[in-house]
Enzyme design. Structure first.
Site, PDB file in Angstrom:
ATOM      1  N   GLY A   1       0.815  -1.212   0.000  1.00 41.96           N
ATOM      2  CA  GLY A   1       0.000   0.000   0.000  1.00 41.96           C
ATOM      3  C   GLY A   1       0.853   1.268   0.000  1.00 41.96           C
TER       4      GLY A   1
ATOM      5  CD  GLU B   1      -1.546  -1.059  -3.732  1.00 38.63           C
ATOM      6  OE1 GLU B   1      -1.502  -1.320  -2.511  1.00 38.63           O
ATOM      7  OE2 GLU B   1      -2.378  -1.546  -4.498  1.00 38.63           O
TER       8      GLU B   1
HETATM    9  N1  CO8 Z   1       2.157  -3.663   8.831  1.00 35.32           N
HETATM   10  C1  CO8 Z   1       2.307  -3.641  10.174  1.00 35.32           C
HETATM   11  N2  CO8 Z   1       3.494  -3.500  10.809  1.00 35.32           N
HETATM   12  C2  CO8 Z   1       4.589  -3.387  10.034  1.00 35.32           C
HETATM   13  C3  CO8 Z   1       4.523  -3.429   8.621  1.00 35.32           C
HETATM   14  C4  CO8 Z   1       3.231  -3.563   8.019  1.00 35.32           C
HETATM   15  N3  CO8 Z   1       3.032  -3.550   6.686  1.00 35.32           N
HETATM   16  N4  CO8 Z   1       5.778  -3.313   8.119  1.00 35.32           N
HETATM   17  C5  CO8 Z   1       6.597  -3.213   9.189  1.00 35.32           C
HETATM   18  N5  CO8 Z   1       5.893  -3.260  10.344  1.00 35.32           N
HETATM   19  C6  CO8 Z   1       6.399  -3.194  11.725  1.00 35.32           C
HETATM   20  C7  CO8 Z   1       7.063  -4.510  12.130  1.00 35.32           C
HETATM   21  O1  CO8 Z   1       6.092  -5.438  12.531  1.00 35.32           O
HETATM   22  C8  CO8 Z   1       7.974  -4.043  13.244  1.00 35.32           C
HETATM   23  O2  CO8 Z   1       7.188  -3.847  14.409  1.00 35.32           O
HETATM   24  P1  CO8 Z   1       7.656  -4.551  15.804  1.00 35.32           P
HETATM   25  O3  CO8 Z   1       8.982  -3.886  16.112  1.00 35.32           O
HETATM   26  O4  CO8 Z   1       6.552  -4.170  16.742  1.00 35.32           O
HETATM   27  O5  CO8 Z   1       7.793  -5.995  15.527  1.00 35.32           O
HETATM   28  C9  CO8 Z   1       8.412  -2.647  12.784  1.00 35.32           C
HETATM   29  O6  CO8 Z   1       7.443  -2.226  11.808  1.00 35.32           O
HETATM   30  C10 CO8 Z   1       9.785  -2.658  12.105  1.00 35.32           C
HETATM   31  O7  CO8 Z   1       9.755  -3.619  11.068  1.00 35.32           O
HETATM   32  P2  CO8 Z   1      10.865  -4.792  10.935  1.00 35.32           P
HETATM   33  O8  CO8 Z   1      11.403  -5.158  12.280  1.00 35.32           O
HETATM   34  O9  CO8 Z   1      10.248  -5.885  10.128  1.00 35.32           O
HETATM   35  O10 CO8 Z   1      11.979  -4.007  10.117  1.00 35.32           O
HETATM   36  P3  CO8 Z   1      13.060  -4.627   9.114  1.00 35.32           P
HETATM   37  O11 CO8 Z   1      13.991  -3.510   8.803  1.00 35.32           O
HETATM   38  O12 CO8 Z   1      13.603  -5.908   9.627  1.00 35.32           O
HETATM   39  O13 CO8 Z   1      12.215  -4.998   7.776  1.00 35.32           O
HETATM   40  C11 CO8 Z   1      10.608  -4.578   6.031  1.00 35.32           C
HETATM   41  C12 CO8 Z   1      11.607  -3.963   7.034  1.00 35.32           C
HETATM   42  C13 CO8 Z   1      11.339  -5.398   4.979  1.00 35.32           C
HETATM   43  C14 CO8 Z   1       9.867  -3.405   5.374  1.00 35.32           C
HETATM   44  C15 CO8 Z   1       9.611  -5.493   6.797  1.00 35.32           C
HETATM   45  O14 CO8 Z   1       9.087  -4.760   7.907  1.00 35.32           O
HETATM   46  C16 CO8 Z   1       8.452  -5.968   5.982  1.00 35.32           C
HETATM   47  O15 CO8 Z   1       8.596  -6.872   5.192  1.00 35.32           O
HETATM   48  N6  CO8 Z   1       7.254  -5.365   6.180  1.00 35.32           N
HETATM   49  C17 CO8 Z   1       6.032  -5.777   5.520  1.00 35.32           C
HETATM   50  C18 CO8 Z   1       6.011  -5.341   4.065  1.00 35.32           C
HETATM   51  C19 CO8 Z   1       4.734  -5.827   3.398  1.00 35.32           C
HETATM   52  O16 CO8 Z   1       4.466  -7.009   3.285  1.00 35.32           O
HETATM   53  N7  CO8 Z   1       3.906  -4.875   2.922  1.00 35.32           N
HETATM   54  C20 CO8 Z   1       2.657  -5.185   2.274  1.00 35.32           C
HETATM   55  C21 CO8 Z   1       1.531  -5.193   3.275  1.00 35.32           C
HETATM   56  S1  CO8 Z   1      -0.034  -5.680   2.577  1.00 35.32           S
HETATM   57  C22 CO8 Z   1      -0.537  -4.312   1.713  1.00 35.32           C
HETATM   58  O17 CO8 Z   1       0.090  -3.299   1.688  1.00 35.32           O
HETATM   59  C23 CO8 Z   1      -1.845  -4.419   0.966  1.00 35.32           C
HETATM   60  C24 CO8 Z   1      -2.283  -3.048   0.452  1.00 35.32           C
HETATM   61  C25 CO8 Z   1      -3.684  -3.044  -0.038  1.00 35.32           C
HETATM   62  C26 CO8 Z   1      -4.694  -2.883   1.067  1.00 35.32           C
HETATM   63  C27 CO8 Z   1      -5.954  -2.268   0.551  1.00 35.32           C
HETATM   64  C28 CO8 Z   1      -7.184  -3.020   0.993  1.00 35.32           C
HETATM   65  C29 CO8 Z   1      -8.397  -2.686   0.120  1.00 35.32           C
END
Ligand code: CO8
Length: 261
Positions: free
Chosen positions: A112, A115
C-alpha cells in the site's frame, strides 16, 4: 488541526506548499484506518484552503510506508472488509484531490505504500528508496491500484515479475523504469521536493489543475479523445486573467504574478 498519525506543516512556507509526513515510526509508517482517515481530512483541509497551492507527501528516512498495516488486517473477515470498504475511501480521496501532490520517497515504499506513492502526481525518490508489491508473500494481492498502476508505469513484464515474486526495485531501477521522475541524494530529498512544489505553487493554480486533469486523462481515455479534451481546455484557459498575466509578463520581460482568476 492535530493528527495522531501525520505531521502536517500547512502551508510549510509563503509559497503555499504544505508538507505532510506520515508518522507511525514504530510500524514503518504502515497504513492503518486511522492514518487513511486522517490523510483524507488533511486533504480536505488543503483543498479548502486557497493559500495551499501544492502538497508534498513524505515518510521517514527509513520508510515512506511499508504497506497496509498487516496487524490491523490479519484477522478481518470478508464481510468486515467489504462492509467497511476497507481502505477504498482513503485511496479515492487522493484520486479525487485536484491540487498537485508530490510523493517524496525515502526507504521502503511497499505494498500500500508503493500504491500510495503512485496515487500522487509524481514521485521524487531518494537514492535509498525501495519500491515493491510484496503482497504475494502474504497470500494476497495489491488492493489500492497496484496491479493496474504499476503495470501502466513500468510495463507488463516488470510489473508481473514484481507482483508475482515480491521482488523490490531500488531507486535507480525505478527511475530507469519510469516509476519515479528522478532520484536525488537522501539528504536532499525534502529540499528537492519542496523546490519542485514551490515551482508549481508559483504557477497559475487554474492552469495547474487543468494540466493535472489532462495528464490523468491520458490513462483513462483514447488518444483522440484526450487530444480533443486538451484542445478545449487550452482554449478555455483564455477566459482566465492568469493567461493574460502570464503572456503579458513574458512580453514585458518580468515575472508573472498569478492570482488564480
Ligand atoms: N504492517 C504492520 N506493521 C509493520 C509493517 C506492516 N506492513 N511493516 C513493518 N511493520 C512493523 C514490524 O512489525 C515491526 O514492528 P515490531 O517492532 O513491533 O515488531 C516494525 O514495523 C519494524 O519492522 P521490521 O522489524 O520488520 O523491520 P526490518 O527492517 O527488519 O524490515 C521490512 C523492514 C522489509 C519493510 C519489513 O518490515 C516488511 O517486510 N514489512 C512488511 C512489508 C509488506 O508485506 N507490505 C505489504 C503489506 S499488505 C498491503 O500493503 C496491501 C495493500 C492493499 C490494502 C488495501 C485493501 C483494500
Amino acid at each position: 488541526m492535530s493528527y495522531e498519525t501525520l505531521i502536517v506543516e500547512t502551508p510549510a512556507d509563503a509559497a503555499g506548499v504544505t508538507l505532510i509526513r506520515l508518522n507511525r515510526p514504530d510500524a514503518l509508517n504502515a497504513l492503518n484506518s486511522r492514518l487513511l482517515e486522517e490523510l483524507s481530512q488533511a486533504l480536505d483541509a488543503a483543498e479548502a484552503d486557497d493559500a495551499v497551492r501544492c502538497l508534498v507527501l513524505t515518510g521517514s528516512e527509513r520508510a515512506f510506508a511499508a504497506g497496509a498495516d498487516i496487524k490491523e488486517m490479519s484477522d478481518k473477515t470478508y464481510a468486515e472488509m467489504f462492509a467497511a470498504d476497507f481502505f477504498t475511501k482513503g485511496a479515492r480521496r487522493i484520486e479525487q484531490f485536484r491540487k498537485p501532490i508530490i510523493a517524496a520517497v525515502a526507504g521502503y515504499a511497499l505494498g500500500g505504500g508503493c500504491e500510495l506513492a503512485m496515487l500522487c502526481d509524481f514521485i521524487i525518490a531518494a537514492d535509498t528508496a525501495k519500491f515493491g508489491q510484496p503482497e504475494i508473500n502474504l497470500g494476497v494481492m495489491p488492493g489500492i491500484g497496484g496491479t493496474q498502476r504499476l503495470t501502466r508505469f513500468v510495463g507488463k513484464s516488470k510489473a508481473m515479475e514484481m507482483i508475482l515474486t515480491g521482488r523490490m526495485m531500488d531507486a535507480a531501477e525505478a527511475e530507469r523504469a519510469g516509476l519515479v521522475s528522478r532520484v536525488v541524494a537522501a539528504d536532499k530529498l525534502i529540499e528537492e521536493a519542496l523546490a519542485a512544489a514551490r515551482k508549481i505553487a508559483g504557477q497559475s493554480p487554474l492552469a495547474v489543475m487543468m494540466n493535472k486533469e489532462l495528464v490523468e486523462a491520458a490513462y483513462e481515455t483514447t488518444l483522440s479523445t484526450g487530444v480533443a479534451m486538451e484542445r478545449r481546455l487550452f482554449h478555455s484557459l483564455f477566459a482566465f486573467e492568469d493567461q493574460k498575466e502570464g503572456m503579458a509578463a513574458f512580453v514585458e520581460k518580468r515575472k508573472p504574478h498569478f492570482k488564480g482568476r
